[in-house]
Design a protein around this motif. Structure first.
Motif, PDB file in Angstrom:
ATOM      1  N   ASP A 183      38.078  49.306  25.872  1.00  0.00           N
ATOM      2  CA  ASP A 183      38.310  50.209  26.998  1.00  0.00           C
ATOM      3  C   ASP A 183      39.401  49.679  27.909  1.00  0.00           C
ATOM      4  O   ASP A 183      40.040  50.454  28.628  1.00  0.00           O
ATOM      5  CB  ASP A 183      37.018  50.381  27.802  1.00  0.00           C
ATOM      6  N   ALA A 184      39.596  48.366  27.905  1.00  0.00           N
ATOM      7  CA  ALA A 184      40.613  47.745  28.752  1.00  0.00           C
ATOM      8  C   ALA A 184      41.073  46.449  28.104  1.00  0.00           C
ATOM      9  O   ALA A 184      40.348  45.840  27.307  1.00  0.00           O
ATOM     10  CB  ALA A 184      40.065  47.468  30.148  1.00  0.00           C
ATOM     11  N   VAL A 185      42.272  46.017  28.434  1.00  0.00           N
ATOM     12  CA  VAL A 185      42.856  44.786  27.905  1.00  0.00           C
ATOM     13  C   VAL A 185      43.371  43.960  29.069  1.00  0.00           C
ATOM     14  O   VAL A 185      44.028  44.488  29.971  1.00  0.00           O
ATOM     15  CB  VAL A 185      44.012  45.085  26.919  1.00  0.00           C
ATOM     16  N   VAL A 186      43.073  42.658  29.060  1.00  0.00           N
ATOM     17  CA  VAL A 186      43.589  41.758  30.087  1.00  0.00           C
ATOM     18  C   VAL A 186      44.420  40.672  29.417  1.00  0.00           C
ATOM     19  O   VAL A 186      43.997  40.069  28.441  1.00  0.00           O
ATOM     20  CB  VAL A 186      42.444  41.136  30.927  1.00  0.00           C
TER      21      VAL A 186
ATOM     22  N   ASN B 128      53.033  48.042  28.395  1.00  0.00           N
ATOM     23  CA  ASN B 128      52.729  49.315  29.032  1.00  0.00           C
ATOM     24  C   ASN B 128      52.945  50.472  28.068  1.00  0.00           C
ATOM     25  O   ASN B 128      52.201  51.464  28.087  1.00  0.00           O
ATOM     26  CB  ASN B 128      53.597  49.492  30.280  1.00  0.00           C
ATOM     27  N   ALA B 129      53.950  50.344  27.202  1.00  0.00           N
ATOM     28  CA  ALA B 129      54.195  51.402  26.207  1.00  0.00           C
ATOM     29  C   ALA B 129      53.106  51.410  25.149  1.00  0.00           C
ATOM     30  O   ALA B 129      52.640  52.470  24.728  1.00  0.00           O
ATOM     31  CB  ALA B 129      55.565  51.189  25.566  1.00  0.00           C
ATOM     32  N   ASP B 130      52.673  50.214  24.716  1.00  0.00           N
ATOM     33  CA  ASP B 130      51.646  50.128  23.674  1.00  0.00           C
ATOM     34  C   ASP B 130      50.281  50.572  24.179  1.00  0.00           C
ATOM     35  O   ASP B 130      49.460  51.079  23.414  1.00  0.00           O
ATOM     36  CB  ASP B 130      51.538  48.694  23.149  1.00  0.00           C
ATOM     37  N   LEU B 131      50.028  50.367  25.476  1.00  0.00           N
ATOM     38  CA  LEU B 131      48.707  50.643  26.039  1.00  0.00           C
ATOM     39  C   LEU B 131      48.758  51.789  27.042  1.00  0.00           C
ATOM     40  O   LEU B 131      48.039  51.797  28.027  1.00  0.00           O
ATOM     41  CB  LEU B 131      48.169  49.384  26.733  1.00  0.00           C
ATOM     42  N   SER B 132      49.584  52.758  26.765  1.00  0.00           N
ATOM     43  CA  SER B 132      49.787  53.852  27.717  1.00  0.00           C
ATOM     44  C   SER B 132      48.508  54.644  27.978  1.00  0.00           C
ATOM     45  O   SER B 132      48.353  55.249  29.039  1.00  0.00           O
ATOM     46  CB  SER B 132      50.886  54.788  27.212  1.00  0.00           C
ATOM     47  N   GLU B 133      47.588  54.660  27.012  1.00  0.00           N
ATOM     48  CA  GLU B 133      46.351  55.423  27.173  1.00  0.00           C
ATOM     49  C   GLU B 133      45.157  54.518  27.460  1.00  0.00           C
ATOM     50  O   GLU B 133      44.017  54.964  27.370  1.00  0.00           O
ATOM     51  CB  GLU B 133      46.092  56.249  25.904  1.00  0.00           C
TER      52      GLU B 133
ATOM     53  N   ASP C 126      54.911  47.088  36.341  1.00  0.00           N
ATOM     54  CA  ASP C 126      54.723  48.533  36.278  1.00  0.00           C
ATOM     55  C   ASP C 126      53.681  48.881  35.225  1.00  0.00           C
ATOM     56  O   ASP C 126      53.715  48.369  34.100  1.00  0.00           O
ATOM     57  CB  ASP C 126      56.047  49.228  35.945  1.00  0.00           C
ATOM     58  N   GLY C 127      52.769  49.762  35.581  1.00  0.00           N
ATOM     59  CA  GLY C 127      51.731  50.193  34.652  1.00  0.00           C
ATOM     60  C   GLY C 127      50.483  49.336  34.701  1.00  0.00           C
ATOM     61  O   GLY C 127      49.456  49.722  34.134  1.00  0.00           O
ATOM     62  N   CYS C 128      50.546  48.183  35.353  1.00  0.00           N
ATOM     63  CA  CYS C 128      49.394  47.285  35.434  1.00  0.00           C
ATOM     64  C   CYS C 128      48.296  47.934  36.287  1.00  0.00           C
ATOM     65  O   CYS C 128      48.557  48.390  37.399  1.00  0.00           O
ATOM     66  CB  CYS C 128      49.818  45.948  36.026  1.00  0.00           C
ATOM     67  N   ASP C 129      47.082  47.947  35.773  1.00  0.00           N
ATOM     68  CA  ASP C 129      45.983  48.604  36.467  1.00  0.00           C
ATOM     69  C   ASP C 129      45.111  47.652  37.275  1.00  0.00           C
ATOM     70  O   ASP C 129      44.462  48.064  38.227  1.00  0.00           O
ATOM     71  CB  ASP C 129      45.095  49.340  35.461  1.00  0.00           C
ATOM     72  N   PHE C 130      45.068  46.380  36.876  1.00  0.00           N
ATOM     73  CA  PHE C 130      44.216  45.435  37.602  1.00  0.00           C
ATOM     74  C   PHE C 130      44.732  44.019  37.385  1.00  0.00           C
ATOM     75  O   PHE C 130      45.492  43.744  36.453  1.00  0.00           O
ATOM     76  CB  PHE C 130      42.756  45.537  37.143  1.00  0.00           C
ATOM     77  N   ILE C 131      44.311  43.120  38.268  1.00  0.00           N
ATOM     78  CA  ILE C 131      44.652  41.706  38.162  1.00  0.00           C
ATOM     79  C   ILE C 131      43.362  40.899  38.292  1.00  0.00           C
ATOM     80  O   ILE C 131      42.500  41.198  39.130  1.00  0.00           O
ATOM     81  CB  ILE C 131      45.655  41.269  39.250  1.00  0.00           C
TER      82      ILE C 131
ATOM     83  N   THR D  59      45.918  48.993  42.609  1.00  0.00           N
ATOM     84  CA  THR D  59      45.733  47.936  41.614  1.00  0.00           C
ATOM     85  C   THR D  59      44.358  47.312  41.785  1.00  0.00           C
ATOM     86  O   THR D  59      44.020  46.816  42.864  1.00  0.00           O
ATOM     87  CB  THR D  59      46.809  46.843  41.764  1.00  0.00           C
ATOM     88  N   GLY D  60      43.527  47.345  40.723  1.00  0.00           N
ATOM     89  CA  GLY D  60      42.194  46.781  40.787  1.00  0.00           C
ATOM     90  C   GLY D  60      42.228  45.270  40.924  1.00  0.00           C
ATOM     91  O   GLY D  60      43.153  44.609  40.444  1.00  0.00           O
ATOM     92  N   LYS D  61      41.224  44.723  41.563  1.00  0.00           N
ATOM     93  CA  LYS D  61      41.133  43.277  41.789  1.00  0.00           C
ATOM     94  C   LYS D  61      39.807  42.780  41.225  1.00  0.00           C
ATOM     95  O   LYS D  61      38.742  43.210  41.669  1.00  0.00           O
ATOM     96  CB  LYS D  61      41.252  42.962  43.272  1.00  0.00           C
ATOM     97  N   ILE D  62      39.887  41.894  40.244  1.00  0.00           N
ATOM     98  CA  ILE D  62      38.694  41.356  39.586  1.00  0.00           C
ATOM     99  C   ILE D  62      38.642  39.852  39.840  1.00  0.00           C
ATOM    100  O   ILE D  62      39.629  39.145  39.612  1.00  0.00           O
ATOM    101  CB  ILE D  62      38.716  41.658  38.077  1.00  0.00           C
TER     102      ILE D  62
END
Length: 240
Positions: free
Chosen positions: A34-37, A54-59, A77-82, A99-102
């Motif tokens: 569901d997500a990749v870090v 970002n291109a490989d994981l656009s969805e 760009d495209g990063c959803d969380f750190i 940007t999500g913070k974990i």
């Protein structure tokens, strides 16, 4: 889960499957995640690499761990969380709210410190030390995780091994865990898809009763409650 809104408007998974990789091409085994870090590797990553990711994981939701990028670099760009450690400087946290913070959390921390997470700008936590006692999900580990999930109000993610079983995933979820983290180096081809199938097959999480039940000990059919001893009438004579 603190990553971002689901782009496909699909129902939330029963457990979020997060794939952990280093500065390499994302393997096909993580297509089911569901997500990749992206975790720190041998080199600091640059903008060209993140453009490719970002291109490989656009969805798919994806993010980076603090220390992966050069010091002072803005989220790509495209990063959803750190993902941050407790020792990350405050200045490294992104100022934007998108940007999500974990936070990587040690379960051995004092309860007061763990509760303090609820007052920080954190969207989720990863229990970084949950595999120190070994890969097996033990009752002791479940007790620790349940304790942490009671203390924090944000989603909790824990590392698992590629050989995690359906029973272990079910136990983790019932302990209040919201997501599992799978390491790329320890995952054989196609194993992530198998784990995703196990997650999808999990039954609905039962609602927990707020009232405590009385503990009952198993007793044989011949067991009888002992009769209360009658007071000894001669006891008073001892004081005469």
């Amino acid at each position: 889960m603190g990553f971002r809104a689901n782009r496909n408007n699909q129902a939330a998974p029963k457990l979020v499957l997060v794939a952990e990789a280093q500065d390499t091409i994302i393997p096909e085994t993580f297509e089911a995640a569901d997500a990749v870090v992206i975790m720190p590797g041998k080199t600091k990553l640059n903008g060209n690499y993140f453009q490719s990711i970002n291109a490989d994981l656009s969805e798919k939701a994806w993010g980076v761990a603090d220390g992966t990028m050069r010091a002072g670099a803005k989220p790509p760009d495209g990063c959803d969380f750190i993902v941050f450690s407790a020792l990350s400087p405050v200045a490294s946290l992104p100022e934007d709210e998108t940007t999500g913070k974990i936070l990587q959390l040690e379960s051995s921390m004092d309860d007061g410190l763990i509760r303090a997470v609820n007052d920080l700008p954190v969207d989720a936590v990863v229990i970084a030390d949950s595999l120190e006692d070994g890969p097996t999900v033990t009752l002791h580990r479940l007790m620790i995780l349940r304790h942490v999930t009671h203390l924090v109000s944000v989603p909790v993610i824990v590392p698992v091994i590629a050989g995690v079983t359906a029973a272990e995933l079910k136990a983790l979820r019932e302990a209040g865990v919201d997501g599992v983290l799978l390491n790329a180096a320890d995952t054989a081809a196609g194993k992530a898809k198998d784990i995703k199938k196990l997650i999808d097959a999990l039954p609905a999480r039962p609602s927990r009763k707020k009232t405590k039940t009385e503990a009952l000990l198993p007793r044989g059919s011949a067991y009888r409650e002992p009769e209360p001893e009658a007071p000894d009438k001669d006891d008073d004579d001892d004081w005469e």
